[in-house]
Structures are given as structure tokens and as C-alpha cells.
Design a protein around this motif. Structure first.
Motif, PDB file in Angstrom:
ATOM      1  N   SER A   1     -57.917   0.270 -60.948  1.00  0.00           N
ATOM      2  CA  SER A   1     -58.493  -1.048 -60.730  1.00  0.00           C
ATOM      3  C   SER A   1     -59.511  -1.360 -61.829  1.00  0.00           C
ATOM      4  N   LEU A   2     -59.550  -2.623 -62.247  1.00  0.00           N
ATOM      5  CA  LEU A   2     -60.539  -3.080 -63.224  1.00  0.00           C
ATOM      6  C   LEU A   2     -61.641  -3.888 -62.557  1.00  0.00           C
ATOM      7  N   ALA A   3     -61.705  -3.848 -61.238  1.00  0.00           N
ATOM      8  CA  ALA A   3     -62.753  -4.584 -60.526  1.00  0.00           C
ATOM      9  C   ALA A   3     -64.121  -4.045 -60.935  1.00  0.00           C
TER      10      ALA A   3
ATOM     11  N   LEU B   1     -61.893  -8.869 -70.939  1.00  0.00           N
ATOM     12  CA  LEU B   1     -62.817  -7.763 -71.173  1.00  0.00           C
ATOM     13  C   LEU B   1     -62.682  -7.241 -72.596  1.00  0.00           C
TER      14      LEU B   1
ATOM     15  N   ARG C   1     -54.065  -5.121 -69.929  1.00  0.00           N
ATOM     16  CA  ARG C   1     -54.578  -5.729 -68.693  1.00  0.00           C
ATOM     17  C   ARG C   1     -56.040  -6.145 -68.857  1.00  0.00           C
ATOM     18  N   ALA C   2     -56.843  -5.249 -69.439  1.00  0.00           N
ATOM     19  CA  ALA C   2     -58.268  -5.555 -69.615  1.00  0.00           C
ATOM     20  C   ALA C   2     -58.463  -6.734 -70.563  1.00  0.00           C
ATOM     21  N   ARG C   3     -57.695  -6.759 -71.640  1.00  0.00           N
ATOM     22  CA  ARG C   3     -57.797  -7.871 -72.599  1.00  0.00           C
ATOM     23  C   ARG C   3     -57.433  -9.190 -71.927  1.00  0.00           C
ATOM     24  N   ASP C   4     -56.366  -9.177 -71.126  1.00  0.00           N
ATOM     25  CA  ASP C   4     -55.956 -10.404 -70.440  1.00  0.00           C
ATOM     26  C   ASP C   4     -57.008 -10.868 -69.431  1.00  0.00           C
ATOM     27  N   ALA C   5     -57.816  -9.924 -68.940  1.00  0.00           N
ATOM     28  CA  ALA C   5     -58.886 -10.279 -68.008  1.00  0.00           C
ATOM     29  C   ALA C   5     -60.156 -10.712 -68.735  1.00  0.00           C
TER      30      ALA C   5
ATOM     31  N   THR D   1     -62.062  -4.513 -75.385  1.00  0.00           N
ATOM     32  CA  THR D   1     -61.195  -3.335 -75.330  1.00  0.00           C
ATOM     33  C   THR D   1     -61.286  -2.564 -76.641  1.00  0.00           C
TER      34      THR D   1
END
Length: 680
Positions: free
Chosen positions: A385-387, A418, A412-416, A420
Motif C-alpha cells: 500500500s502507498l497510503a 509521489l 504506481r507511486a509516480r502516477d499518484a 520516485t
């Protein structure tokens, strides 16, 4: 302006410590009043425009009380910690709104000091006139002997353990003759006190100055204070990497004790080059008037203190998924921990947990907690989870199957939204410096920042602009083990030992390559019966261990089995330290050997290897013969040229941690991301 420097009671500051007091002298020379005292009257302290508290370890109760009284009056002070700050002391200072002096050298690789309430100030080197004034003022200028005549090496170390770690390299230099060794403090050689008035002159005439502070706190300024002083006095420096030295990295040999001592012993011109460059750079930025102006600017109204704030540090999620991740990631994780600017959430794949027990063991040894997730789930984007995450780091990240877990997580993190990050793994790295028939020019990275070992011009010419825009060149974060004593491989029988190292990626080698390399190695062993050729297969590949029939057995041609318990302690670094010369297939071993000061050649044959130039590239028996007869001086010159091209100086762990910490803080405050490129 009126300034007061308060120093510890009974303090006998070392040569390096005294440089922290130079700004008081420079303020006087600029026409201001500045005093240095162990016990200044509180009225004079409170009335000053600038209050500087110099500490030499954990805060004493008297120092804490002075800080409380100062803050209680609504006044501010600048802390000048000479040994860094303990976490409890740092929190105490933050509660009171104290600023912390951070001496920084603005070199091309400089990493920002940890913490947010810092006054970044120019560090001063020791100089004879200022030192005499301070010695007299502090009552420390009596009875010093004149420096010894002749060539010498001066060593300063933070502990007996750190001194012992480098002493084998010093003994190798002593065996060459013509030099005497002085140790600052206690040690197995002639000694001199750190506060001796003769020390500056002694350093100034040295063949080399060794500064050994490998475990000092990241905010400890003393390594850089020693190094600046040595360079300015005229001594070339070999030092253990430390954050305070990042801005001086291009002026020193960092971590490579044997190489540095050989270099400065054999080539007088090499001793002069870093000193001349350092003196020019330092002289330009340490004019007394400029230092005084910096400290005048520090005399501003203090920020408000107050109760401690809740831990608002951003959280970094780090994935460790393949064997090689730990070697590059662990130093960075430790640097992030020491700096304390981010919270860390570590994730291991279940595949790595089963395949590499050393990874969880190493993390546990260093006090890290981690969670384990199925590799399939990480690759599918289902975990972790990246929460609550503020950013993500992966040791490996490319669009190849081997790196799919890291690539997916960072995507995933980049799309959120964040930040990276990923790291170069080795000298040869797909997508950056290397390609073959399996890994071509189509390699891409999901991370927005790719930390590389060398300067941008060291990237392969085919690297796309998309990747080049992500690159932040910082050097290698991998730690360098202390120099190992020879492992007894000669056994009184062999005139010399040639270490031959096998690469992990044997799929890249054609049958022609294999036949010619093994034939030439066999012939070299047959024509040199007094020389031991010791072949070390890669611990993960072990191609030659599995194909022993490819080399005919000879007494002087031995293939090590890395799984044999008798050879397990003989790691590649230990073997490199124990052999006279190194032959290697294309790999990071070439870099490790050059850094240890060993002559090294790369088995090239039908491979194009521009990355390894100008090291000798063996393409036939004649090339191999010339290398085996090469003199040490010629080999060292080629090594130095190769190192300058291949890797930026010093360890990059704190440089990487500084970029990550700053980027996460900036992104958290909704500032647009900025490129933070170091340049060579």
C-alpha cells in the motif's frame, strides 16, 4: 556589532576545532567586538548581538541552563557543535528555537547538512597566523617541538578501531621505505597531541594526511575541518567518506587507502595537483572579510521557540527485491536514518527473503523493521500500500522482467504524484552504460530520479533523452571494506598471484570469447609456472565452477568454488587485496581493483568496451602478455585515468539521502518539483 563565543570549560581544542573560532577573529579584524570565553558574564552574553555556543559533545547541564535562560529572555543563539548533536540535544535545541551552524564547502558534490534550522556557513582551514593568535589567547602555546625533518605521513582517526582498519595500508607504505608516520593522539607510531602547536607545520610538510572518521555523526564538522586545514597547509589528503567532505571530494582520495598512499609515494606531481587546486579554491572563499560578513548576517532576530511539534516527517517506501539491491540500498537507508529527515517503510519481496537470507539479517542487524509481500503481488501492483507515503525508492527499476517489481511500484507511486527514485547498481547497468542482445536501447525507468555513479557524459551515447533528464550523478553509494591483509595465497611458493574474476552475465559472451579467453589463460599459466592464476567465479553465476572441464587442471591454475566453505571468507574485495594483479571479465571488479591500487586488465576479445578505457583490454595472447609484464607505475596511471572517467569521488549515500529528504519536503509543501543535478 558585539559577538560572544562561549567555549566549554577546560576545553583544549584540537587544531581542527580551533578553526571554529576563526570567525570571532575575523569579526574583530572587520572592526567589531568579539570575545571568546569559557564563562562569559550573563549580562555580556545577553547584551551581545550574536551569541555562539560551542559544544564539544553532549550538552552539559550548564550549557542547557544557559540555553534555557537565553531563550527565556526572547534571545537567540547559534550552536556550533564540534562533534555533531545527539538526537535529544537536537530536539532540545529545536524546542528553544536555536539555529545550528553548519560549515559547508560548496563543491560540485556537496550534500546539504541534515535538518531545517541550519545556518550554512563557510568552513575555515587552519592558518598559521590565526592559529598562533588563538593558541596565545587560549593559553595553549607553550613548549612545542619543531616538526621532524624528512618525508612523513600524518594520521588522525576518530577511534582506535578506525585507525586499525586502515593500518594495513599504512604498513604497506612503510614497507616501501623512506617515510615516517605520525599519529595524532595515540597509535602504533610516533604520536603528537591534537592541540600541539607544532601540528600545523608537521601536517604542512607531509607526503599525505590521512583523515579516518568513517562513523562520525553526519553533522560532525571535524572531518572537513581537518581536511581543509591539511589541504591549505599543503598536504594531499586520503580520507574516509563523510557528509562534511562531500564538497571537498574532488580534492581528496576518498576511502581508497592503499591506492592513495601508493599514488602519493610514487608520483610527486600527484601530491601537488590536489593541493594547488585546493589552495586556489579555499583562498577564494575564505577571505576574513567574507567570513565576517556571513556571521554578521547570522546576527538576526531569533525565530520563536515553542513546544515540540508532532512528527511531520514524510514517509519513504523502499522496495528491496533482488540480490544486488542490498549493497547499494543499505548505505542509503543508514544515511537516511542518520539524517532523520524522513520516516522509512521497508518492503521485501518473499522471493528475496527465501533467496537471500543475508538481506533480512543485515536489515535486522542495523535495527530496521520491514514487511514482506509476495513478489507476484508487487509485480501485479497489488502491494504494498502507498497510503500515507511521501515518496518511493527501489534498488532496481527497468522495464525488464528481472526488475518488474520495482518498476511497477515506482510507476504506481509516480502516477499518484509521489517523488520516485532508483539507483545505478553497478559499473555496467542496463539502460545507462550497457546493452547486449537481451537488454537493448529500449530500456526505460519509471522513477523520476535515477542516481548514477558517473557524470552524465559517462552515459552510453544511445541513452534516450527521457532517461538523461532523470539522471542525478552522485557517485556510488557502495561501501568500501577496509583494506584486508593478504590472505596467505602465496604460501611461500609463488612469485606472484594473478586474480582472475568471472562476471555474472555469461549470456553476453560468445563461444569465440570463451574459447579465446580460456585458451589464453591456460597458455599464460603454462608459460609462467612460478605465477599462481587464481580464478574467482561470481558467487551467483559460478559458470566456471559448473564447467571445470573448460580449463585443464594445473598446480598454478586454480578455480575457486564460492560454495566451498574453505573459500567462502575469501570475498572478491579480500582476494583483490591479496593478489598482485587482476584480470576480469567486464564487471565492477575492474573498478574495485583500480580503487585498491592493483594493476587491472579487462578480458575484451570480441566485445566493445569503451566504458573501461583506458584500462588494458585483452583481445589476444599478446595483449595478455604485455599486461602481465606491465610496470606498476604505468598501471597506476591508467587506473587513475579510468577512475576519473568511471565514477565520481567518494560515497554517495548521504548525497542521495540529502536529495531524497529535500525532495520529499518540497513535494509535501506542494512546491513544483525541481531538478537537483550534481555536476562533476
Amino acid at each position: 556589532m558585539n559577538a560572544v563565543w562561549k567555549i566549554p570549560e577546560g576545553w583544549r581544542p584540537s587544531l581542527a576545532d580551533r578553526t571554529a573560532l576563526y570567525p570571532a577573529l575575523y569579526l574583530r579584524w572587520a572592526g567589531h567586538h568579539a570575545s571568546i570565553a569559557a564563562d562569559p558574564p550573563f549580562g555580556a552574553w545577553a547584551a551581545a548581538d550574536l551569541r555562539v555556543l560551542v559544544s564539544d559533545g553532549p550538552f552539559s547541564e550548564d550549557e542547557r541552563e544557559l540555553m534555557r535562560r537565553t531563550a527565556g529572555r526572547g534571545l537567540g543563539l547559534v550552536l556550533a557543535p564540534q562533534r555533531g548533536l545527539l538526537e535529544a540535544d537536537r530536539s532540545f535545541a529545536a524546542e528553544l528555537g536555536c539555529a545550528i551552524a553548519a560549515w559547508r564547502d560548496p563543491g560540485p558534490l556537496a550534500s546539504a547538512p541534515p535538518g531545517e534550522r541550519r545556518l550554512e556557513l563557510t568552513g575555515c582551514p587552519a592558518r598559521l597566523a590565526e592559529d598562533r593568535i588563538l593558541l596565545a589567547e587560549l593559553g595553549l602555546n607553550g613548549g612545542a617541538d619543531a616538526p621532524a625533518a624528512g618525508r612523513r605521513i600524518v594520521v588522525v582517526a576518530e577511534s582506535a578501531e578506525s585507525l586499525a582498519a586502515v593500518w594495513p595500508a599504512v604498513e604497506q607504505r612503510l614497507a616501501m621505505g623512506g617515510v615516517e608516520v605520525f599519529v595524532v593522539g595515540e597509535g602504533p607510531a610516533r604520536t603528537i597531541s591534537a592541540d600541539d602547536a607544532a601540528l600545523l607545520a608537521l601536517i604542512g610538510g607531509a607526503e599525505a594526511f590521512l583523515c579516518v572518521f568513517p562513523t562520525a555523526s553526519p553533522d560532525d564538522p571535524s572531518p572537513a575541518q581537518w581536511v581543509r586545514s591539511a589541504l591549505y597547509a599543503g598536504a594531499p589528503v586520503i580520507a574516509a567518506s563523510h557528509p562534511s567532505l562531500d564538497g571537498l571530494a574532488h580534492l581528496c582520495v576518498l576511502d581508497d587507502w592503499e591506492r592513495g598512499l601508493q599514488l602519493y609515494a610514487r608520483f610527486p606531481a600527484e601530491r601537488l595537483k590536489p593541493v594547488a587546486l585546493a589552495q586556489a579554491e579555499l583562498a577564494e572563499r575564505i577571505q576574513p572579510e567574507a567570513i565576517a560578513r556571513e556571521w554578521l548576517a547570522a546576527a538576526k532576530p531569533p525565530g520563536k521557540g515553542g513546544a515540540p511539534q508532532a512528527d511531520g516527517r514524510p514517509t519513504l517506501v523502499t522496495l528491496i527485491d533482488i540480490h544486488q539491491d542490498l549493497d547499494v540500498l543499505l548505505p542509503v537507508l543508514l544515511a537516511l536514518k542518520a539524517r532523520g529527515e524522513v520516516r522509512q517503510r521497508l518492503v521485501l519481496s518473499d522471493w528475496l527473503l527465501e533467496e537471500s537470507p543475508r538481506a533480512p539479517a543485515a536489515l535486522t542487524t542495523h535495527g530496521f523493521e520491514f514487511t514482506v509481500h509476495p513478489r507476484a503481488a508487487i509485480r501485479a501492483g497489488e502491494a504494498p500500500s502507498l497510503a500515507g507515503a511521501g515518496g518511493a525508492l527501489s534498488g532496481a527499476d527497468t522495464n525488464t522482467r528481472a526488475h518488474k517489481a520495482g518498476h511497477t511500484l515506482l510507476g504506481r507511486a509516480r502516477d499518484a504524484g509521489l517523488p520516485t527514485f532508483t539507483l545505478q547498481h553497478g559499473l555496467e547497468n542496463i539502460g545507462l552504460t550497457y546493452k547486449d542482445h537481451l537488454h537493448g536501447e529500449d530500456i526505460r525507468f519509471a522513477a523520476e530520479t535515477v542516481f548514477t555513479w558517473g557524470a552524465p557524459e559517462g552515459l552510453a551515447p544511445w541513452v534516450p533523452e527521457e532517461t538523461r533528464a532523470k539522471v542525478v550523478p552522485v557517485g556510488s553509494p557502495k561501501t568500501t571494506p577496509p583494506p584486508a591483509a593478504a590472505q596467505g595465497l602465496h604460501q611461500g611458493r609463488w612469485a606472484r598471484v594473478i586474480g582472475v574474476f568471472e562476471n555474472l552475465h555469461w549470456h553476453r559472451f560468445s563461444e569465440l570469447y570463451l574459447e579465446r579467453a580460456l585458451f589464453d589463460l591456460q597458455a599464460a599459466a603454462e608459460s609462467r609456472p612460478d605465477t599462481l592464476f587464481l580464478v574467482k567465479p561470481h558467487h551467483a553465476g559460478r559458470w566456471l565452477s559448473r564447467h571445470p572441464e573448460r580449463l585443464r587442471a594445473r598446480a598454478n591454475l586454480v578455480v575457486v568454488d564460492p560454495t566451498d566453505s574453505a573459500w567462502e571468507p575469501h570475498t572478491a574485495p579480500a582476494l583483490i587485496a591479496s593478489v598482485d594483479m587482476v584480470l576480469t571479465t567486464p564487471s565492477t571488479v575492474a573498478l574495485d581493483a583500480a580503487r585498491t591500487g592493483r594493476p587491472v586488465a579487462v578480458l575484451g576479445y570480441d566485445l566493445e568496451l569503451p566504458l573501461y578505457e583506458p584500462l588494458p583490454i585483452v583481445r589476444g595472447a599478446d595483449d595478455l602478455g604485455r599486461f602481465l609484464e606491465m610496470g606498476l607505475d604505468d598501471a597506476l596511471r591508467l587506473n587513475e585515468a579510468f577512475l576519473r572517467r568511471a565514477v565520481l569521488p567518494g560515497r554517495a549515500d548521504h548525497r542521495i539521502a540529502a536529495v531524497i529528504g529535500r525532495t520529499l519536503r518540497e513535494r509535501r509543501t506542494a512546491k513544483p518539483p525541481r531538478r537537483r543535478l550534481f555536476s562533476a
